[in-house]
Design a protein around this motif. Structure first.
Motif, PDB file in Angstrom:
ATOM      1  N   UNK A 187     -57.223  -8.037  62.701  1.00 35.06           N
ATOM      2  CA  UNK A 187     -57.598  -7.446  61.412  1.00 35.06           C
ATOM      3  C   UNK A 187     -58.711  -6.431  61.585  1.00 35.06           C
ATOM      4  N   UNK A 188     -59.674  -6.747  62.458  1.00 33.07           N
ATOM      5  CA  UNK A 188     -60.766  -5.793  62.706  1.00 33.07           C
ATOM      6  C   UNK A 188     -60.192  -4.514  63.313  1.00 33.07           C
ATOM      7  N   UNK A 189     -59.190  -4.663  64.192  1.00 37.75           N
ATOM      8  CA  UNK A 189     -58.582  -3.491  64.833  1.00 37.75           C
ATOM      9  C   UNK A 189     -57.791  -2.632  63.844  1.00 37.75           C
ATOM     10  N   UNK A 190     -57.336  -3.280  62.749  1.00 36.73           N
ATOM     11  CA  UNK A 190     -56.596  -2.539  61.714  1.00 36.73           C
ATOM     12  C   UNK A 190     -57.463  -1.481  61.047  1.00 36.73           C
ATOM     13  N   UNK A 191     -58.785  -1.732  61.008  1.00 33.27           N
ATOM     14  CA  UNK A 191     -59.699  -0.769  60.372  1.00 33.27           C
ATOM     15  C   UNK A 191     -60.071   0.288  61.400  1.00 33.27           C
ATOM     16  N   UNK A 192     -59.378   1.427  61.291  1.00 35.36           N
ATOM     17  CA  UNK A 192     -59.486   2.433  62.348  1.00 35.36           C
ATOM     18  C   UNK A 192     -60.437   3.573  61.985  1.00 35.36           C
ATOM     19  N   UNK A 193     -61.323   3.350  61.011  1.00 34.59           N
ATOM     20  CA  UNK A 193     -62.162   4.456  60.563  1.00 34.59           C
ATOM     21  C   UNK A 193     -63.074   4.973  61.675  1.00 34.59           C
ATOM     22  N   UNK A 194     -63.403   6.252  61.562  1.00 33.82           N
ATOM     23  CA  UNK A 194     -64.229   6.924  62.567  1.00 33.82           C
ATOM     24  C   UNK A 194     -65.688   6.482  62.437  1.00 33.82           C
ATOM     25  N   UNK A 195     -66.167   6.434  61.179  1.00 35.50           N
ATOM     26  CA  UNK A 195     -67.543   5.971  60.953  1.00 35.50           C
ATOM     27  C   UNK A 195     -67.519   4.456  60.902  1.00 35.50           C
ATOM     28  N   UNK A 196     -67.796   3.829  62.018  1.00 34.27           N
ATOM     29  CA  UNK A 196     -67.646   2.376  62.081  1.00 34.27           C
ATOM     30  C   UNK A 196     -68.976   1.678  61.871  1.00 34.27           C
ATOM     31  N   UNK A 197     -68.949   0.621  61.079  1.00 39.01           N
ATOM     32  CA  UNK A 197     -70.136  -0.196  60.900  1.00 39.01           C
ATOM     33  C   UNK A 197     -69.649  -1.640  60.991  1.00 39.01           C
ATOM     34  N   UNK A 198     -69.745  -2.186  62.207  1.00 37.88           N
ATOM     35  CA  UNK A 198     -69.077  -3.450  62.533  1.00 37.88           C
ATOM     36  C   UNK A 198     -69.505  -4.605  61.617  1.00 37.88           C
ATOM     37  N   UNK A 199     -70.817  -4.695  61.307  1.00 37.37           N
ATOM     38  CA  UNK A 199     -71.263  -5.829  60.476  1.00 37.37           C
ATOM     39  C   UNK A 199     -70.539  -5.803  59.138  1.00 37.37           C
ATOM     40  N   UNK A 200     -70.364  -4.589  58.611  1.00 39.16           N
ATOM     41  CA  UNK A 200     -69.649  -4.442  57.345  1.00 39.16           C
ATOM     42  C   UNK A 200     -68.176  -4.765  57.511  1.00 39.16           C
ATOM     43  N   UNK A 201     -67.604  -4.340  58.630  1.00 42.19           N
ATOM     44  CA  UNK A 201     -66.181  -4.577  58.883  1.00 42.19           C
ATOM     45  C   UNK A 201     -65.901  -6.081  59.002  1.00 42.19           C
ATOM     46  N   UNK A 202     -66.767  -6.816  59.708  1.00 42.54           N
ATOM     47  CA  UNK A 202     -66.587  -8.267  59.836  1.00 42.54           C
ATOM     48  C   UNK A 202     -66.592  -8.906  58.452  1.00 42.54           C
ATOM     49  N   UNK A 203     -67.536  -8.468  57.650  1.00 40.90           N
ATOM     50  CA  UNK A 203     -67.660  -9.051  56.321  1.00 40.90           C
ATOM     51  C   UNK A 203     -66.453  -8.666  55.455  1.00 40.90           C
TER      52      UNK A 203
END
Ligand code: UDP
Ligand code: MG
Length: 319
Positions: A182-198
């Motif tokens: 699921x994390x890999x599904x978010x392919x945005x260029x501006x990545x902010x991992x803590x936000x992505x995990x949440x």
């Protein structure tokens, strides 16, 4: 495969844990890190480990050290970026190249205790969580200014983005394959991992740990880099700043009208002029600020629209 064969096959198959390590100029920290982690994972029941080291364009001998690990230890793989793309890009690259049933991110400076890897795996396997993450309980060893700024940032981001990104909830976490995908599904260029995990959700258990100073080398985060990172976090996960800008804009307009009318009605002529000058300057400043908020969103969108790669690999080893 018949049923019995399948059962025997499954019993003999161990889980694979991919240990993803972003490294930027970590030549001083890597030897102790490698020793400590190999030691910590050697007796995890039911699982083998692989290392995915990501050299984020280091200028020291990090890449050489990683190459020697991959030549010497079949569990070690590494990627070397063509330049420094940032920790977020390194984590994404590591995850993309990890083949484990479980993936864990860990810093190379031993600020994330490797002893917790075993507990994290145990929690996910036996307690039914999708993810087990380290919760840093204190910030000892950090400058008071950085502590204050970081705490304030997490306070603001918690309110503005409405995502669970509290102070101490960092990148040190192990997750199952479903969450990793699921994390890999978010392919945005501006990545902010803590936000992505949440954002991706999933059940997470938090295990507290104490902050320790890095074993060797220096932090890569200057105050300027941290500020940029903080702004990236807020702008990637919330459009609230532009809404706040609108509200404050309206309030100021109202204040300007009140000031204008009262200055007219006062009949003191000159007294009104400084007031008007203040208002013009103040309102112009606020306008510029809000234009910059909108500009920030547009520039993020501009970068996304280019669809540039998140990272570029120069060299790989151990795959
Ligand atoms: N890191 C990275 N790319 C960067 C900055 C940092 O891969 O541009 C890695 C770094 O090598 C370390 C981890 O990210 O393994 C955390 O960095 P650091 O210890 O400097 O951050 P701090 O612990 O001070 O927040
Ligand atoms: Mg560190």
């Amino acid at each position: 495969m018949n049923n019995t064969a399948e059962i025997i096959y499954k019993e003999n198959t161990k889980d694979l844990i991919s240990i993803i390590v972003p490294c930027y100029n970590e030549e001083k920290a890597l030897p102790a890190f490698y020793r400590a982690v190999t030691d910590a994972v050697k007796d995890i029941d039911g699982a083998d480990c692989e290392f995915i080291f990501v050299d984020d364009g280091s200028k020291d001998s990090t890449s050489k050290i990683l190459e020697s690990y991959s030549n010497m230890d079949p569990r070690c793989r590494y990627l070397s970026f063509s330049r420094n793309f940032g920790k977020e890009a390194a984590m994404y690259a590591g995850l993309q190249n990890a083949s484990g049933d479980y993936c864990v991110f860990i810093d190379a400076d031993l600020q994330h205790p490797p002893e917790l890897l075993k507990d994290m795996y145990h929690v996910i396997k036996t307690e039914g969580y999708d993810c087990c993450a380290g919760l840093r309980e204190d910030r000892s060893g950090e400058s008071p200014l950085r502590t204050f700024l970081s705490r304030s940032f997490y306070h603001v981001i918690g309110r503005v983005c409405r995502l669970d990104m509290g102070d101490g909830k960092g990148d040190f976490r192990m997750m199952n394959r479903a969450m990793a995908d699921s994390v890999l599904e978010l392919k945005e260029y501006n990545r902010y991992m803590k936000g992505i995990f949440s954002f991706v959700g999933f059940e997470t258990k938090w295990i507290p740990f104490h902050n320790v100073e890095r074993t060797a080398g220096e932090t890569k985060w200057s105050l300027r880099a941290l500020f940029r990172y903080a702004m990236d976090g807020i702008l990637s996960f919330s459009t609230a700043p532009s809404a706040i800008a609108g509200t404050i804009g309206m309030l100021l307009l109202f204040a300007a009208m009140v000031a204008g009318i009262s200055s007219l009605l006062s009949g003191h002529g000159l007294i009104g002029i400084p007031l008007v000058i203040c208002l013009i300057l103040g309102l112009n400043g606020v306008q510029m600020l809000f234009l910059s908020v909108l500009g920030q969103y547009m520039s993020k969108e501009y970068m996304e629209s280019k669809r540039r790669p998140i990272y570029i690999v120069k060299k790989k080893g151990g795959f």
